[in-house]
Enzyme design. Structure first.
Site, mmCIF file in Angstrom:
data_model
loop_
_atom_site.group_PDB
_atom_site.id
_atom_site.type_symbol
_atom_site.label_atom_id
_atom_site.label_comp_id
_atom_site.label_asym_id
_atom_site.label_seq_id
_atom_site.Cartn_x
_atom_site.Cartn_y
_atom_site.Cartn_z
ATOM 1 N N ARG A 196 0.838 -1.201 0.000
ATOM 2 C CA ARG A 196 0.000 0.000 0.000
ATOM 3 C C ARG A 196 0.877 1.258 0.000
ATOM 4 O O ARG A 196 0.567 2.251 -0.650
ATOM 5 C CB ARG A 196 -0.881 -0.045 1.253
ATOM 6 C CG ARG A 196 -1.637 1.215 1.566
ATOM 7 C CD ARG A 196 -2.367 1.054 2.883
ATOM 8 N NE ARG A 196 -3.166 2.221 3.191
ATOM 9 C CZ ARG A 196 -3.989 2.304 4.247
ATOM 10 N NH1 ARG A 196 -4.118 1.279 5.067
ATOM 11 N NH2 ARG A 196 -4.678 3.409 4.488
ATOM 12 N N ASN A 251 1.515 2.037 14.891
ATOM 13 C CA ASN A 251 0.675 1.033 14.226
ATOM 14 C C ASN A 251 0.845 0.990 12.711
ATOM 15 O O ASN A 251 0.483 -0.005 12.083
ATOM 16 C CB ASN A 251 -0.802 1.196 14.627
ATOM 17 C CG ASN A 251 -1.380 2.520 14.216
ATOM 18 O OD1 ASN A 251 -0.646 3.458 13.887
ATOM 19 N ND2 ASN A 251 -2.690 2.633 14.227
ATOM 20 N N TYR A 252 1.381 2.065 12.130
ATOM 21 C CA TYR A 252 1.733 2.061 10.704
ATOM 22 C C TYR A 252 3.064 2.791 10.562
ATOM 23 O O TYR A 252 3.118 3.891 10.003
ATOM 24 C CB TYR A 252 0.689 2.794 9.870
ATOM 25 C CG TYR A 252 -0.576 2.032 9.568
ATOM 26 C CD1 TYR A 252 -0.643 1.175 8.471
ATOM 27 C CD2 TYR A 252 -1.717 2.198 10.346
ATOM 28 C CE1 TYR A 252 -1.811 0.491 8.176
ATOM 29 C CE2 TYR A 252 -2.895 1.520 10.058
ATOM 30 C CZ TYR A 252 -2.927 0.676 8.967
ATOM 31 O OH TYR A 252 -4.094 0.001 8.667
ATOM 32 N N GLU A 266 -3.505 13.934 12.981
ATOM 33 C CA GLU A 266 -4.432 12.807 12.830
ATOM 34 C C GLU A 266 -4.372 12.033 14.133
ATOM 35 O O GLU A 266 -3.353 11.416 14.447
ATOM 36 C CB GLU A 266 -4.019 11.915 11.659
ATOM 37 C CG GLU A 266 -3.997 12.617 10.319
ATOM 38 C CD GLU A 266 -5.350 13.087 9.828
ATOM 39 O OE1 GLU A 266 -6.384 12.649 10.370
ATOM 40 O OE2 GLU A 266 -5.373 13.919 8.906
ATOM 41 N N ARG A 287 -6.080 0.400 15.513
ATOM 42 C CA ARG A 287 -6.212 1.350 14.399
ATOM 43 C C ARG A 287 -7.095 2.494 14.857
ATOM 44 O O ARG A 287 -8.114 2.266 15.522
ATOM 45 C CB ARG A 287 -6.832 0.671 13.182
ATOM 46 C CG ARG A 287 -5.980 -0.434 12.591
ATOM 47 C CD ARG A 287 -6.757 -1.301 11.628
ATOM 48 N NE ARG A 287 -7.469 -0.534 10.640
ATOM 49 C CZ ARG A 287 -8.801 -0.507 10.509
ATOM 50 N NH1 ARG A 287 -9.577 -1.217 11.321
ATOM 51 N NH2 ARG A 287 -9.355 0.222 9.581
ATOM 52 N N CYS A 288 -6.677 3.700 14.489
ATOM 53 C CA CYS A 288 -7.490 4.855 14.885
ATOM 54 C C CYS A 288 -8.892 4.725 14.327
ATOM 55 O O CYS A 288 -9.862 5.151 14.940
ATOM 56 C CB CYS A 288 -6.851 6.140 14.394
ATOM 57 S SG CYS A 288 -6.620 6.176 12.626
ATOM 58 N N GLU A 335 -11.077 4.923 23.952
ATOM 59 C CA GLU A 335 -10.487 4.195 22.826
ATOM 60 C C GLU A 335 -9.615 3.071 23.386
ATOM 61 O O GLU A 335 -8.550 3.338 23.950
ATOM 62 C CB GLU A 335 -9.623 5.186 22.042
ATOM 63 C CG GLU A 335 -8.962 4.618 20.840
ATOM 64 C CD GLU A 335 -8.036 5.606 20.134
ATOM 65 O OE1 GLU A 335 -7.316 6.357 20.822
ATOM 66 O OE2 GLU A 335 -8.012 5.594 18.901
HETATM 67 P P1 NAP Z 1 1.561 8.309 20.595
HETATM 68 O O1 NAP Z 1 1.972 7.739 21.871
HETATM 69 O O2 NAP Z 1 0.845 9.607 20.606
HETATM 70 O O3 NAP Z 1 2.881 8.400 19.711
HETATM 71 C C1 NAP Z 1 2.841 8.852 18.378
HETATM 72 C C2 NAP Z 1 4.201 9.419 18.001
HETATM 73 O O4 NAP Z 1 4.439 10.605 18.749
HETATM 74 C C3 NAP Z 1 5.365 8.485 18.297
HETATM 75 O O5 NAP Z 1 6.344 8.647 17.300
HETATM 76 C C4 NAP Z 1 5.878 9.039 19.626
HETATM 77 O O6 NAP Z 1 7.231 8.724 19.878
HETATM 78 C C5 NAP Z 1 5.708 10.521 19.382
HETATM 79 N N1 NAP Z 1 5.717 11.378 20.562
HETATM 80 C C6 NAP Z 1 5.459 11.044 21.847
HETATM 81 N N2 NAP Z 1 5.572 12.156 22.626
HETATM 82 C C7 NAP Z 1 5.912 13.177 21.812
HETATM 83 C C8 NAP Z 1 6.167 14.573 22.010
HETATM 84 N N3 NAP Z 1 6.124 15.149 23.210
HETATM 85 N N4 NAP Z 1 6.482 15.317 20.936
HETATM 86 C C9 NAP Z 1 6.550 14.781 19.720
HETATM 87 N N5 NAP Z 1 6.312 13.472 19.459
HETATM 88 C C10 NAP Z 1 5.996 12.686 20.498
HETATM 89 O O7 NAP Z 1 0.609 7.306 19.772
HETATM 90 P P2 NAP Z 1 0.823 5.776 19.474
HETATM 91 O O8 NAP Z 1 0.682 5.020 20.746
HETATM 92 O O9 NAP Z 1 2.036 5.562 18.651
HETATM 93 O O10 NAP Z 1 -0.429 5.492 18.536
HETATM 94 C C11 NAP Z 1 -1.678 5.223 19.084
HETATM 95 C C12 NAP Z 1 -2.584 6.421 19.028
HETATM 96 O O11 NAP Z 1 -2.471 7.052 17.761
HETATM 97 C C13 NAP Z 1 -4.036 6.075 19.151
HETATM 98 O O12 NAP Z 1 -4.677 7.044 19.947
HETATM 99 C C14 NAP Z 1 -4.565 6.151 17.728
HETATM 100 O O13 NAP Z 1 -5.930 6.392 17.618
HETATM 101 C C15 NAP Z 1 -3.750 7.230 17.180
HETATM 102 N N6 NAP Z 1 -3.632 7.113 15.737
HETATM 103 C C16 NAP Z 1 -4.337 7.958 14.970
HETATM 104 C C17 NAP Z 1 -4.285 7.863 13.609
HETATM 105 C C18 NAP Z 1 -5.064 8.772 12.721
HETATM 106 O O14 NAP Z 1 -4.747 8.818 11.534
HETATM 107 N N7 NAP Z 1 -6.058 9.494 13.212
HETATM 108 C C19 NAP Z 1 -3.478 6.909 13.016
HETATM 109 C C20 NAP Z 1 -2.752 6.054 13.842
HETATM 110 C C21 NAP Z 1 -2.831 6.177 15.212
HETATM 111 P P3 NAP Z 1 7.614 7.475 20.826
HETATM 112 O O15 NAP Z 1 7.148 6.259 20.103
HETATM 113 O O16 NAP Z 1 9.081 7.572 20.935
HETATM 114 O O17 NAP Z 1 6.913 7.689 22.121
HETATM 115 O O1 G3H Z 2 -4.605 4.015 12.835
HETATM 116 C C1 G3H Z 2 -4.951 4.895 12.072
HETATM 117 C C2 G3H Z 2 -4.816 4.744 10.626
HETATM 118 O O2 G3H Z 2 -4.881 5.989 9.993
HETATM 119 C C3 G3H Z 2 -5.882 3.809 10.138
HETATM 120 O O3 G3H Z 2 -5.695 3.498 8.817
HETATM 121 O O4 G3H Z 2 -8.009 2.692 8.335
HETATM 122 O O5 G3H Z 2 -6.125 2.190 6.791
HETATM 123 O O6 G3H Z 2 -6.255 1.083 9.017
HETATM 124 P P1 G3H Z 2 -6.567 2.296 8.214
#
Ligand code: NAP
Ligand code: G3H
Length: 484
Positions: free
Chosen positions: A112, A163-164, A259, A292-293, A386
Site C-alpha cells: 500500500r 501502528n503504521y 491525525e 487502528r485509529c 479508545e
Molecule cells: P503516541 O503515543 O501519541 O505516539 C505517536 C508518536 O508521537 C510516536 O512517534 C511518539 O514517539 C511521538 N511522541 C510522543 N511524545 C511526543 C512529544 N512530546 N512530541 C513529539 N512526538 C511525540 O501514539 P501511538 O501510541 O504511537 O499510537 C496510538 C494512538 O495514535 C491512538 O490514539 C490512535 O488512535 C492514534 N492514531 C491515529 C491515527 C489517525 O490517523 N487518526 C493513526 C494512527 C494512530 P515514541 O514512540 O518515541 O513515544
Molecule cells: O490508525 C490509524 C490509521 O490511519 C488507520 O488506517 O483505516 O487504513 O487502518 P486504516
C-alpha cells in the site's frame, strides 16, 4: 543516527545487517518484540544537541531540493516505491517482529505504501496555481493580474505512530518531498527499525544528502525539542490525542496536520443487511487487533435487530485465530503489556457495571483474546474510551436520535459507519454526525490513500490524503502584475 549521505560510514550496511546505527553519545533505545520479548534491535536515543545539526542541515538542503524539477523529485519517489515493492518481504518481516502485525497485513502495509508513493509522485507533478484578474472585483478595471503558485513550506517534521510505522511515515514524507520540502522524520520508537528500513529505501532511491533526516529517540525526550525547533516550518503528526494536543500547544504559528484518536461508531438500523454489517464490523473492529485509529470501536444497534445482529457477529468473532503474527493469526499480541493492562481495565469496568460478556475476557500478558460485550450502557468507560485493542461494545438504542446523540457525545470525531438500505435516511444521519467521514454500508477506514481523511474535535486538525497533504505542505505565493 541515520542520515541520507551516501558513502558516509556504512549506515546502509549496518541496517541491512540488522545492527544499530550509533550516535555520538552512544545512548540507545532497545526495541523488543511484542510477541516473544526478543531483542529486535537498538536505535540511537538522539539528544537535542545531536539532532540540532540535522535540522539545520535539513533547512539548508531544502533550498536546493526545491530547485530540483518536480518531475525529477517524482522520479526519486517512483524509484523508492519500486525498491520498496522489491524488498517487501524483508521489510514486512521487520514489521512482523517489531510491531506484531501479522504477515498478511504487514505485506499489505508495504505494498500500500509503494502504491501511495507512486500516486503521490504523479500528484506532485499536477500541483498548479491560478491566475485571477482584477476586473472581477467591484470598482476595479482589468489593470491587475494575480498569478499564484504553490511553494514548499520548508522543513516538515513528520511524526508517525507505532501502528503504521511505514505507511503513516510515507503519507507525510512523500507529499512533503514531492512538493520540495525537506523532512525531519521522528519515527515511533516501537517501529523505529521498520521506519529506518523504509528511510534507507528513500535514500537509496537518490534523495540528496540532508533532504531526509531520521531522528530516533523517545518522543518524550526529543519530541518537544523538534516540534519547537525554529527551523521546523510545519508539523505533520499522527498519534494519540493526548500527544497531539500537547504538540498543538507548542507549535505557535507553525502549520499543523494532526491525525489523532477515534471512537468510531457503527450505527446499524432496522432495515440493514445484517450479514453484511456484521462482516464489515468484525473486519473493522478487529484487524491489527483493534490497534487502528479508524477501528470500529462501538456498535449502536436498533434494539429490534440487536439479537439478530449478534447472531451474525458471534460466528465471525469465534472464527478469528489468536496467536503469533508470523503464523498470520488474526489477533496478535498488543504493542506492550501496558496496552494490554489498559484494555483489561476497560473490560473489568464493563463487567463490573453489568455489561453482558458474549465472548472474550481472556488474556495472556499482552495477547488479548477478542471480546464482544452486549448491553453496554453510557456509564461504562468502554462506551467512550479508545481501547486500541480487540474489544467491541454493543450499545442497544431505540431511535436514530439516540444513536446520533451517543455518536456525537464522544470527544472524538474521526469516522462513523451507517448500515441501512434507505439512502435518504442515511444521508439524513450523515448530515447530523460530527465526524470527518461517514461510511455508508461499509467499515470505517482511512483508505484508499487519496481519499480525504479528516478528524474533528479530539480526532485531529487538517485534511490528510495524497493531494490534500501536498496542499497542506505548500502555501500560495502570488505575484501581481500591474498594467499601466
Ligand atoms: P503516541 O503515543 O501519541 O505516539 C505517536 C508518536 O508521537 C510516536 O512517534 C511518539 O514517539 C511521538 N511522541 C510522543 N511524545 C511526543 C512529544 N512530546 N512530541 C513529539 N512526538 C511525540 O501514539 P501511538 O501510541 O504511537 O499510537 C496510538 C494512538 O495514535 C491512538 O490514539 C490512535 O488512535 C492514534 N492514531 C491515529 C491515527 C489517525 O490517523 N487518526 C493513526 C494512527 C494512530 P515514541 O514512540 O518515541 O513515544
Ligand atoms: O490508525 C490509524 C490509521 O490511519 C488507520 O488506517 O483505516 O487504513 O487502518 P486504516
Amino acid at each position: 543516527m541515520f542520515r541520507c549521505i551516501f558513502g558516509e560510514g556504512n549506515i546502509y550496511k549496518n541496517l541491512l545487517d540488522g545492527r544499530w546505527v550509533d550516535s555520538q553519545s552512544g545512548k540507545r533505545d532497545q526495541i523488543f518484540s511484542p510477541t516473544d520479548g526478543s531483542l529486535v534491535g537498538e536505535v540511537p536515543a538522539t539528544t537535542p544537541e545531536e539532532a540540532d545539526p540535522f535540522v539545520k542541515g535539513a533547512a539548508q538542503a531544502q533550498r536546493s531540493w526545491a530547485k530540483v524539477p518536480a518531475s525529477e523529485r517524482a522520479d526519486v519517489l517512483h524509484k523508492a516505491a519500486d525498491i520498496l515493492e522489491r524488498e517487501k518481504e524483508v521489510i514486512a518481516g521487520v514489521l512482523v517482529r517489531e510491531i506484531a502485525k501479522n504477515k498478511k497485513s504487514s505485506l499489505s502495509e508495504v505494498t500500500r505504501t509503494a502504491d501511495l508513493i507512486h500516486f503521490t509522485a504523479e500528484e506532485g507533478k499536477r500541483l498548479t496555481g491560478e491566475s485571477l484578474s482584477s476586473g472581477a472585483f467591484p470598482g476595479f478595471h482589468e489593470t491587475k493580474l494575480s498569478i499564484s503558485n504553490r511553494v514548499p513550506l520548508g522543513v516538515v517534521l513528520a511524526i508517525a505512530p507505532f501502528n503504521y510505522p511505514i505507511n503513516l511515515a510515507a503519507s507525510k514524507i512523500a507529499p512533503a518531498l514531492v512538493a520540495g520540502n525537506s523532512v525531519v522524520f521522528k519515527p515511533p520508537t516501537q517501529g523505529a527499525i521498520s521506519a529506518l528500513y523504509f528511510s534507507r529505501v528513500l535514500c537509496e532511491a537518490g534523495l540528496p544528502a540532508g533532504v531526509l533526516n531520521v531522528i530516533t529517540g523517545q518522543g518524550r525526550a526529543i519530541g518537544d525539542y523538534l516540534v519547537g525547533h525554529p527551523l521546523v516550518n510545519m508539523v505533520a503528526f499522527t498519534g494519540s490525542s493526548k500527544v497531539g494536543k500537547h504538540i498543538a500547544g507548542l507549535t505557535g504559528m507553525k502549520p499543523l496536520l494532526l491525525e489523532l484518536g477515534g471512537k468510531d461508531a457503527a450505527i446499524v438500523l432496522e432495515d440493514a443487511d445484517l450479514s453484511l454489517a456484521a462482516q464489515h464490523i468484525v473486519a473493522g473492529a478487529f484487524s491489527f487487533s483493534g490497534q487502528r485509529c479508524t477501528a470500529v470501536k462501538r456498535i449502536l444497534v436498533m434494539e429490534s435487530v440487536a439479537d439478530k445482529l449478534i447472531g451474525h457477529l458471534m460466528p465471525l468473532v469465534q472464527a478469528m485465530t489468536v496467536g503469533r503474527p508470523e503464523d498470520n493469526a488474526d489477533i496478535t499480541p498488543l504493542i506492550s503489556e501496558e496496552a494490554g493492562d489498559f484494555v483489561q481495565e476497560l473490560i473489568d469496568d464493563a463487567v463490573k457495571k453489568g455489561a453482558k460478556l458474549l465472548i472474550g475476557n481472556k488474556r495472556n500478558k499482552n495477547l488479548i483474546y477478542p471480546a464482544l460485550f452486549d448491553k453496554v450502557t453510557v456509564d461504562m468507560r468502554i462506551a467512550w474510551e479508545e481501547p486500541f485493542g480487540p474489544v467491541l461494545p454493543i450499545l442497544r438504542v431505540k431511535t436514530i436520535d439516540e444513536a446520533v446523540k451517543i455518536t456525537n457525545d464522544s470527544e472524538y470525531g474521526l469516522q462513523a459507519s451507517v448500515f441501512s438500505k434507505n439512502i435518504d435516511t442515511v444521508f439524513g444521519i450523515a448530515a447530523r454526525l460530527d465526524v470527518g467521514t461517514i461510511q455508508v454500508n461499509g467499515k470505517t477506514e482511512r483508505g484508499p490513500d487519496h481519499f480525504p481523511f479528516v478528524g474533528v474535535k479530539s480526532s485531529g486538525m487538517g485534511t490528510q490524503g495524497i493531494r490534500y497533504s501536498i496542499e497542506a505542505m505548500t502555501r500560495t505565493k502570488a505575484v501581481v502584475l500591474n498594467f499601466h
